[in-house]
Design a protein around this motif. Sequence first.
Motif, short mmCIF file in Angstrom:
data_model
loop_
_atom_site.label_atom_id
_atom_site.label_comp_id
_atom_site.label_asym_id
_atom_site.label_seq_id
_atom_site.Cartn_x
_atom_site.Cartn_y
_atom_site.Cartn_z
N MET A 132 6.32 24.86 -49.92
CA MET A 132 6.69 24.06 -48.75
C MET A 132 7.23 24.94 -47.63
O MET A 132 7.07 24.62 -46.48
N ASN A 133 7.86 26.06 -47.97
CA ASN A 133 8.42 26.94 -46.95
C ASN A 133 7.37 27.43 -45.97
O ASN A 133 7.66 27.61 -44.79
N PHE B 54 6.19 21.66 -38.95
CA PHE B 54 6.68 20.28 -38.97
C PHE B 54 8.05 20.17 -38.32
O PHE B 54 8.83 21.11 -38.31
N THR B 55 8.35 18.97 -37.83
CA THR B 55 9.67 18.64 -37.29
C THR B 55 10.23 17.49 -38.13
O THR B 55 9.52 16.53 -38.43
N HIS B 56 11.50 17.61 -38.49
CA HIS B 56 12.19 16.59 -39.28
C HIS B 56 12.85 15.59 -38.34
O HIS B 56 13.43 15.97 -37.33
N LEU C 236 4.89 25.79 -44.94
CA LEU C 236 4.52 24.66 -44.08
C LEU C 236 5.61 24.30 -43.07
O LEU C 236 5.33 23.74 -42.02
N ALA C 237 6.85 24.62 -43.39
CA ALA C 237 8.01 24.20 -42.59
C ALA C 237 7.90 24.49 -41.10
O ALA C 237 8.26 23.62 -40.29
N PRO C 238 7.41 25.67 -40.68
CA PRO C 238 7.38 25.94 -39.24
C PRO C 238 6.48 24.99 -38.43
O PRO C 238 6.62 24.89 -37.22
N LEU D 214 8.65 13.89 -41.69
CA LEU D 214 8.28 15.19 -41.17
C LEU D 214 7.06 14.90 -40.31
O LEU D 214 6.11 14.26 -40.79
N HIS E 61 0.10 21.79 -33.59
CA HIS E 61 0.66 22.44 -34.78
C HIS E 61 -0.26 22.27 -35.98
O HIS E 61 -0.34 23.16 -36.84
#
Length: 172
Positions: free
Chosen positions: A1-2, A8-10, A4-6, A85, A91
């Motif tokens: 998941m790390n 997405f916005t929470h 993918l994190a950049p 997310l 993006h």
Amino acid sequence: MNALAPFFTHKIYKKKELLLREGHRCYEKFFIVKGCVNIFYLRQNGIEQTVDFAIENWWASDFLAFQDGSVAQFSIRAVERTEVLYITADHQLELLKAIPEMNEYFHLLFQRSYAAAQMRLRFLYEFSKEELYHHFSEHFPAFMQRVPQYLLASFLGFTPEYLSEIRKKHLS
């Protein structure tokens, strides 16, 4: 998941808060982390028509409008406090370039989603309203507990009063 994190916005939405408004441009696709949303449009008579729901680990958007950033034909509202997310179209393109395996994920996801839409249409054409309710309650009991009855009635294509009659019959 790390990895993918950049991309997405929470965000957290309060109950009844809109994630997307019909008539506005659609720039986001939402992954539901926790909560529930309904996807709907306003009919000509001003009544909301629910066309879908999304719960944990499901995606929600006006997918056609998201594709090209055009005007949304649907609204999305949090049925309960909802954590998402979201990813923008730009993006998503960057994500697919950086992690090409995600193409297969999205392909399988939308293939499954399209198949579910086909089955829903079949059930709408084939089942009586009462059979439709019983089928839905049998196969999707989680929604029966989480979704207000008026939204469920809208999704199934009948009035809240008729849903109430069916439920009374079912409990008798």
